[in-house]
Write a protein that holds these residues in place. Structure first.
Motif, PDB file in Angstrom:
ATOM      1  N   SER A 100      -5.894   3.831  -3.860  1.00  0.00           N
ATOM      2  CA  SER A 100      -5.221   3.319  -2.629  1.00  0.00           C
ATOM      3  C   SER A 100      -6.083   3.279  -1.402  1.00  0.00           C
ATOM      4  O   SER A 100      -5.725   2.211  -0.563  1.00  0.00           O
ATOM      5  CB  SER A 100      -4.112   4.338  -2.132  1.00  0.00           C
ATOM      6  OG  SER A 100      -3.694   4.677  -3.448  1.00  0.00           O
ATOM      7  N   SER A 116       0.283  -1.462 -10.982  1.00  0.00           N
ATOM      8  CA  SER A 116      -0.791  -2.043 -10.289  1.00  0.00           C
ATOM      9  C   SER A 116      -1.377  -3.157 -10.800  1.00  0.00           C
ATOM     10  O   SER A 116      -2.010  -3.841  -9.960  1.00  0.00           O
ATOM     11  CB  SER A 116      -2.045  -0.943 -10.232  1.00  0.00           C
ATOM     12  OG  SER A 116      -2.062  -0.178 -11.408  1.00  0.00           O
ATOM     13  N   LYS A 168      -6.729   2.107 -10.367  1.00  0.00           N
ATOM     14  CA  LYS A 168      -5.333   2.501 -10.703  1.00  0.00           C
ATOM     15  C   LYS A 168      -4.862   1.853 -12.083  1.00  0.00           C
ATOM     16  O   LYS A 168      -3.941   2.403 -12.900  1.00  0.00           O
ATOM     17  CB  LYS A 168      -4.263   2.121  -9.740  1.00  0.00           C
ATOM     18  CG  LYS A 168      -4.253   2.795  -8.639  1.00  0.00           C
ATOM     19  CD  LYS A 168      -3.550   2.512  -7.426  1.00  0.00           C
ATOM     20  CE  LYS A 168      -3.119   3.614  -6.500  1.00  0.00           C
ATOM     21  NZ  LYS A 168      -2.394   4.245  -6.779  1.00  0.00           N
ATOM     22  N   TYR A 228      -7.913   0.143  -1.647  1.00  0.00           N
ATOM     23  CA  TYR A 228      -6.919  -0.947  -1.419  1.00  0.00           C
ATOM     24  C   TYR A 228      -6.686  -1.341   0.032  1.00  0.00           C
ATOM     25  O   TYR A 228      -6.804  -2.298   0.623  1.00  0.00           O
ATOM     26  CB  TYR A 228      -5.761  -0.806  -2.149  1.00  0.00           C
ATOM     27  CG  TYR A 228      -4.665  -1.873  -1.910  1.00  0.00           C
ATOM     28  CD1 TYR A 228      -4.727  -3.339  -2.607  1.00  0.00           C
ATOM     29  CD2 TYR A 228      -3.491  -1.580  -1.018  1.00  0.00           C
ATOM     30  CE1 TYR A 228      -3.690  -3.943  -2.471  1.00  0.00           C
ATOM     31  CE2 TYR A 228      -2.665  -2.412  -0.563  1.00  0.00           C
ATOM     32  CZ  TYR A 228      -2.675  -3.800  -1.330  1.00  0.00           C
ATOM     33  OH  TYR A 228      -1.647  -4.605  -1.099  1.00  0.00           O
ATOM     34  N   LEU A 229      -6.506   0.095   0.792  1.00  0.00           N
ATOM     35  CA  LEU A 229      -6.076  -0.021   2.169  1.00  0.00           C
ATOM     36  C   LEU A 229      -7.189  -0.604   3.011  1.00  0.00           C
ATOM     37  O   LEU A 229      -6.807  -1.358   3.877  1.00  0.00           O
ATOM     38  CB  LEU A 229      -5.530   1.288   2.614  1.00  0.00           C
ATOM     39  CG  LEU A 229      -5.031   1.428   4.100  1.00  0.00           C
ATOM     40  CD1 LEU A 229      -3.914   0.777   4.163  1.00  0.00           C
ATOM     41  CD2 LEU A 229      -4.963   3.023   4.463  1.00  0.00           C
ATOM     42  N   LEU A 239       2.445   1.736  -3.545  1.00  0.00           N
ATOM     43  CA  LEU A 239       1.316   2.281  -4.310  1.00  0.00           C
ATOM     44  C   LEU A 239       1.031   3.707  -4.209  1.00  0.00           C
ATOM     45  O   LEU A 239       1.133   4.420  -5.115  1.00  0.00           O
ATOM     46  CB  LEU A 239       0.050   1.507  -4.100  1.00  0.00           C
ATOM     47  CG  LEU A 239      -0.542   0.243  -4.952  1.00  0.00           C
ATOM     48  CD1 LEU A 239      -1.802  -0.110  -4.356  1.00  0.00           C
ATOM     49  CD2 LEU A 239      -0.228   0.575  -6.397  1.00  0.00           C
ATOM     50  N   GLU A 240       1.085   4.128  -3.060  1.00  0.00           N
ATOM     51  CA  GLU A 240       1.015   5.454  -2.769  1.00  0.00           C
ATOM     52  C   GLU A 240       2.125   6.347  -3.434  1.00  0.00           C
ATOM     53  O   GLU A 240       1.837   7.323  -4.004  1.00  0.00           O
ATOM     54  CB  GLU A 240       0.856   5.664  -1.289  1.00  0.00           C
ATOM     55  CG  GLU A 240      -0.134   6.984  -0.796  1.00  0.00           C
ATOM     56  CD  GLU A 240      -1.449   6.796  -1.106  1.00  0.00           C
ATOM     57  OE1 GLU A 240      -1.838   6.655  -2.222  1.00  0.00           O
ATOM     58  OE2 GLU A 240      -2.231   6.934  -0.195  1.00  0.00           O
ATOM     59  N   TYR A 276       0.721  -1.342  -0.136  1.00  0.00           N
ATOM     60  CA  TYR A 276      -0.019  -0.120   0.060  1.00  0.00           C
ATOM     61  C   TYR A 276       0.974   1.236   0.091  1.00  0.00           C
ATOM     62  O   TYR A 276       0.665   2.097  -0.473  1.00  0.00           O
ATOM     63  CB  TYR A 276      -1.055   0.175   1.194  1.00  0.00           C
ATOM     64  CG  TYR A 276      -1.416   1.373   1.522  1.00  0.00           C
ATOM     65  CD1 TYR A 276      -2.410   1.957   0.658  1.00  0.00           C
ATOM     66  CD2 TYR A 276      -0.912   1.979   2.637  1.00  0.00           C
ATOM     67  CE1 TYR A 276      -2.759   3.435   1.004  1.00  0.00           C
ATOM     68  CE2 TYR A 276      -1.361   3.478   3.008  1.00  0.00           C
ATOM     69  CZ  TYR A 276      -2.234   4.024   2.152  1.00  0.00           C
ATOM     70  OH  TYR A 276      -2.544   5.293   2.317  1.00  0.00           O
TER      71      TYR A 276
END
Lengths: 499, 504
Positions: free
Chosen positions: B174, B253, B220, B177-178, B140-141, B137
């Protein structure tokens, strides 16, 4: 790597490398370019002759390169590939001479000759492909390398034609691809084998095989100009004359027809395909195309367009011969691969000469042209007689075998098709010949697109046309000789039938 | 191996800080040295992987579940290599691209480009080797933020709007996802992917976590209909950035999605989910291609082409979801489709990078990317046009390119698993791709009306585009080697992991 492994690769490379070199040649270096072209063409011819000699002595030529598991790139020489390789390299040699003369002084010649060489590379690749995947690779490569040739002039008309050509061939390629992948999923390796390799598989797969057969034939039928997939061919004749000659005689339509031969003989096996009932639809489709092409040709006034429809009709003879079960008709179909090439290339050479020297592009404008250009018109006449099937020109031998074969296999109606087609052929060729030789000139000849010259047209244009005309006469006259295309076709056909 | 592993990530990050700090004259040199060193490290890692098999690395020697685990297998390595190889050529291109045309001095954009780009590179490398859901995560951020920064570089109004949309989409993605990760952590108190894969059981909680994480990643990856942010962002930014975004960032992603699907959620996914994702992919292929055909501007065309090409990648899911882990025959098609998808991603990355760089060259020479202004490019910029044509061959999936291998493997998988309808989509997509590629090339091949319109272009830029195009063809010819590397550690093998401790 031994010589036998390397030779097929060299045959392909001889024009591929030439093509790449020419791309990077500056536009103004005309002499270097011509020299390169001729060197490439000669080299290929020599290599192919060596190969012929080798095959005659029983040598095996095979190049194999693994790309992914169960997926090889194979170049392999058998008798059938020899037929097309020899035809391609001989005719490429003469077309190169012709093209050098034809394009003298026109722009973008480096680009033209570059793609021209790539196109022949694809054509010999198609001929020597040892499995269906390699065949497909070169088949698509052929599409890509011919497109720039079709649109070479860059006019709106040629771009339109190019677009149509592309849509037809890309769609055909996609259908073919589906067929190839599907078959690969079902049976694994797809190496061509005499009498086919699908018979051994269980009967539960026969349904899939039938569908795959039609996918393959449709994909190939686009290039072979089977009705109703022929739409691109008459339009694509806007290309420069040497391109039309190559397209109609050796490269594109032949790749399609050759593919059909391969699929029927060396993938399915002609007897197995017949057992599955796949050949009758093919016979019907080709018969219809033969008649349809001829009928359409009757009404065309544009000379190249008339020849194009004639090609639609004539190429289907090949597939017809293949689809009628029996040794004799197979011989007829196979030998027509060569005979049609020789005759059609002559016709297109002559049509190009008329347009280039006298600006004559229509049939109605050809009145009295025989007196003005006797040698060209004589060559044209020989080839036209061959197309009609007048002995002793090559076309007669093909038609004779096709007809005999139809009788043998108990499908006498095919004879009717052949007769109709012959009458129609006569119907659209004889008026041209009559006008050319016996009618009076009506209007002034147009201006020539080339410098004044000693003969009726520059030697570079005249020589190839005369040679191919003579070749089509000689292959017909000496059809019984041991080295003739007919003898080769007989040898191929004999192997395709399980004794 | 342990000595070089961290450097794959640390080098570009250090380089990013360094390029930010050094004086203007040193920026390019620092950036290029970092790019080269990073690539060398990646190649070294690939070599070790090839020699010794997959590698586990515990950061700070803390083992999971406490510590963070890094994991390098064939799949991760191929992605690292993809980033390294295209990264090098994009960097070389960027050296020239951001120079002022008259004075040759690095523009302001260029100064900011290098830190962001190296930062992005580092984040991406870390993402590929990460084996921890929360760590993923964070990466990704980082990836999203540096990508948005790169988009905003161009600084015009339209680009800033596009960048803003991109930022919001990336953030939403994100977050989603988180949230999914939080669900999983609450249920199983683990973050390591392998452990999670062994612990997870089909049920409501797992399904919600799966849905949240998948939707986040789809956003994403810009899968239709969540692609709205992609075309303006990719088309509006400067050429090297477009290439980075289209070729690399969206693959990041997608990679994560693939990893989660195989490593974590393999017993949660169902056949309808697979079919649904496949259907979205199919719509993306058709919609993206049709939109591409309708564009008037080259970069927009190429951006929509990315939307379409990303759709192909999702053909892997219906094949995978339909295959129970124990079925050897179907399992074979799963592996095949994994290979095909990854190959398609590779080929697309190289060819798309090449085309975007080529489009940048066109803008550099002509000052516009209107398709109608491409006339005469074949004469004036033969290398660039050649690059476009070659890359186009790969995009169309014609032999012998990398795109062909990808298409071949994917077709194999969908036909083999009996899902022929995807084959129809794949082939239709190829034809549409041919449609827009030839539309573009047709313009380029028209006769040149006014040669003076074309301003000179640095040759290095042209060669960077051309070499990338050659690579997209070359990976088709050398497919066996790439696939061998890819299959190290069997990334596409679905099997219940019996002993987690043993695997670690």
């Amino acid at each position: 790597m031994t010589f036998n492994v390397l030779l097929p690769l060299l045959v392909v490379a001889s024009s591929f490398v030439t093509g790449l070199l020419i791309f990077f040649l500056p536009e103004h270096k005309a002499h270097t370019r011509s020299a390169l072209n001729m060197a490439g063409a000669t080299l290929k011819l020599v290599l192919v002759l060596i190969m012929c000699w080798g095959v005659y002595r029983g040598e095996m030529y095979e190049f194999r390169f693994s790309i992914v598991l169960g997926f090889d790139f194979v170049l392999k020489v058998d008798l059938l590939s020899l037929l097309l390789v020899t035809l391609s390299s001989v005719l490429w040699f003469f077309t190169t001479i012709y093209a050098i003369g034809y394009l003298e002084g026109s722009p973008n010649r480096s680009r033209f000759f570059g793609f021209f060489s790539l196109c022949v590379t694809a054509s010999v690749g198609v001929a020597m492909a040892g499995n269906l995947i390699t065949f497909f690779i070169f088949y698509e490569f052929l599409t890509l390398s011919t497109y720039p040739l079709v649109v070479h002039r860059g006019t709106e008309e040629s771009l339109q034609a190019g677009r149509k050509y592309l849509w037809y061939t890309m769609a055909g390629g996609a259908v073919l691809f589906v067929g190839v992948v599907w078959l690969h999923v079902l049976v694994g390796a797809l190496d061509f084998q005499e009498t086919g390799f699908l018979r051994a598989w269980p009967a539960s797969l026969h349904g899939s095989f039938t569908v795959i057969f039609f996918l393959l034939i449709i994909g190939l039928g686009v290039k072979a100009a089977l009705f109703p997939l022929h739409g691109w061919l008459p339009v694509a004749m806007v290309a420069p004359a040497p391109v039309s000659a190559l397209l109609h005689a050796v490269a594109v339509v032949k790749a399609g027809a050759f593919g059909i031969v391969r699929v029927v003989y060396d993938v399915f096996g002609v007897e197995f395909a017949s057992d599955l009932g796949l050949l009758t639809p093919l016979t019907i489709a080709t018969s219809f195309t033969i008649v349809y092409g001829s009928v359409r040709a009757l009404t065309q006034d544009d000379l190249k367009r008339r020849l194009a429809f004639s090609t639609v009709s004539q190429v289907s003879y090949i597939a017809l011969g293949v689809s009628v079960l029996g040794l004799t008709s197979s011989i007829g179909g196979l030998v027509h691969l060569v005979h049609q090439g020789l005759m059609k290339i002559t016709l297109f050479f002559c049509a190009g000469i008329y347009a280039e020297s006298l600006s004559v592009k229509t049939v109605s404008g050809m009145k009295g042209i025989g007196r003005r250009m006797p040698i060209t018109t004589a060559a044209f006449t020989i080839a036209a007689f061959g197309m009609i099937g007048v002995p002793p020109v090559a076309g007669f031998a093909s038609k004779w075998h096709l007809g005999l074969g139809a009788l043998e296999s108990g499908q006498p109606w095919v004879i009717g098709i052949l007769l109709t087609s012959t009458l129609l052929n006569a119907g659209y060729f004889l008026p041209i010949l009559y006008a050319a030789w016996f009618q009076e000139q009506e209007k002034e000849w147009g201006h020539a697109h080339h410098a004044p010259c000693r003969y009726e047209t520059p030697m570079l244009l005249l020589f190839p046309a005369v040679v191919t005309a003579l070749l089509s006469l000689l292959t017909g006259m000496f059809a019984g000789a041991g080295w003739s295309p007919l003898a080769l076709a007989r040898a191929i056909a004999l192997r395709e039938y399980v004794p | 191996m342990d000595t070089i592993f961290p450097w794959i990530i640390l080098l570009p990050l250090t380089g990013a800080i360094a390029t930010f700090l050094v004086p203007r004259a040193w920026v390019i040199r620092t950036g290029m040295v970092t790019a080269l060193l990073t690539s060398c490290m990646v190649f070294a890692a690939a070599y070790f992987l090839h020699q010794n098999g997959p590698v586990h690395y515990a950061v700070g020697s803390w083992a999971a579940p406490l510590g963070i685990r890094l994991y390098l297998d064939g799949l991760a390595c191929v992605m690292l290599l993809l980033t390294a190889v295209s990264g090098i050529f994009i960097s070389v291109y960027a050296c020239e691209y951001f120079k002022d045309k008259t004075s040759g001095v690095l523009k302001r954009e260029g100064i900011m480009f290098w830190p962001l780009w190296l930062f992005l590179w580092g984040a991406m490398n870390a993402l590929y080797v990460s084996g921890d859901l929360f760590n993923m995560y964070v990466l990704l951020e980082l990836l999203g933020l540096s990508a948005v920064g790169l988009v905003a570089l161009a600084g015009t109004r339209t680009v800033l709007i596009a960048g803003m949309r991109y930022l919001i989409a990336a953030m939403l993605g994100s977050m989603s996802y988180l949230l999914g990760v939080a669900f999983l952590y609450a249920m199983h108190s683990a973050l390591d992917t392998r452990m999670m894969g062994a612990l997870i059981e089909p049920g409501m909680g797992a399904a919600i976590a799966f849905a949240l994480m998948t939707i986040g990643l789809l956003l994403k990856t810009a899968l239709f209909p969540l692609h709205f942010w992609l075309p303006p962002a990719h088309a509006g930014s400067s050429a090297p950035v477009s290439a980075i975004l289209s070729a690399l960032v969206v693959k990041g992603s997608f990679y994560l999605l693939l990893r989660l699907w195989f490593d974590v959620f393999h017993n949660v996914v169902t056949i309808p989910v697979g079919q649904f994702l496949g259907a979205l992919g199919a719509l993306a292929v058709l919609w993206g291609s049709i939109q591409a055909i309708r564009q008037q501007r080259l970069k927009m065309l190429v951006a929509y082409s990315t939307v379409a090409q990303l759709g192909y990648l999702f053909a892997v899911f219906p094949v995978t979801a339909g295959a129970p882990p124990t079925d050897g025959v179907l399992g074979q098609w799963v592996i095949e489709s994994g290979k095909g998808t990854l190959y398609h991603a590779l080929a697309h990355a190289f060819s798309k990078a090449s085309i975007f760089l080529a489009a940048g060259i066109m803008v550099h020479a002509l000052g516009t990317d209107q398709l109608s202004r491409m006339r005469g490019m074949a004469e004036r910029l033969p290398l660039t046009t050649f690059a476009m044509a070659l890359a186009g061959v790969s995009l169309m999936g014609l032999p012998p390119s990398g795109g062909f291998i990808g298409k071949w493997l994917m077709m194999h998988a969908v036909l083999g698993s009996g899902q022929w309808w995807w084959a129809v989509v794949i082939m239709t997509g190829s034809l549409l791709t041919a449609g827009y590629m030839f539309m573009m090339l047709r313009q380029a091949f028209q006769p040149c009306e006014d040669p003076s319109l074309f301003k000179p272009v640095p040759k290095t830029m042209e060669w960077a585009a051309l070499i990338l195009a050659f690579i997209s063809i070359g990976i088709g010819i050398r497919a066996a080697d790439v696939l061998d590397l890819l299959m190290i550690g069997s990334p596409f093998l679905i099997e219940p992991i019996a002993a987690v401790g043993g695997a670690l």
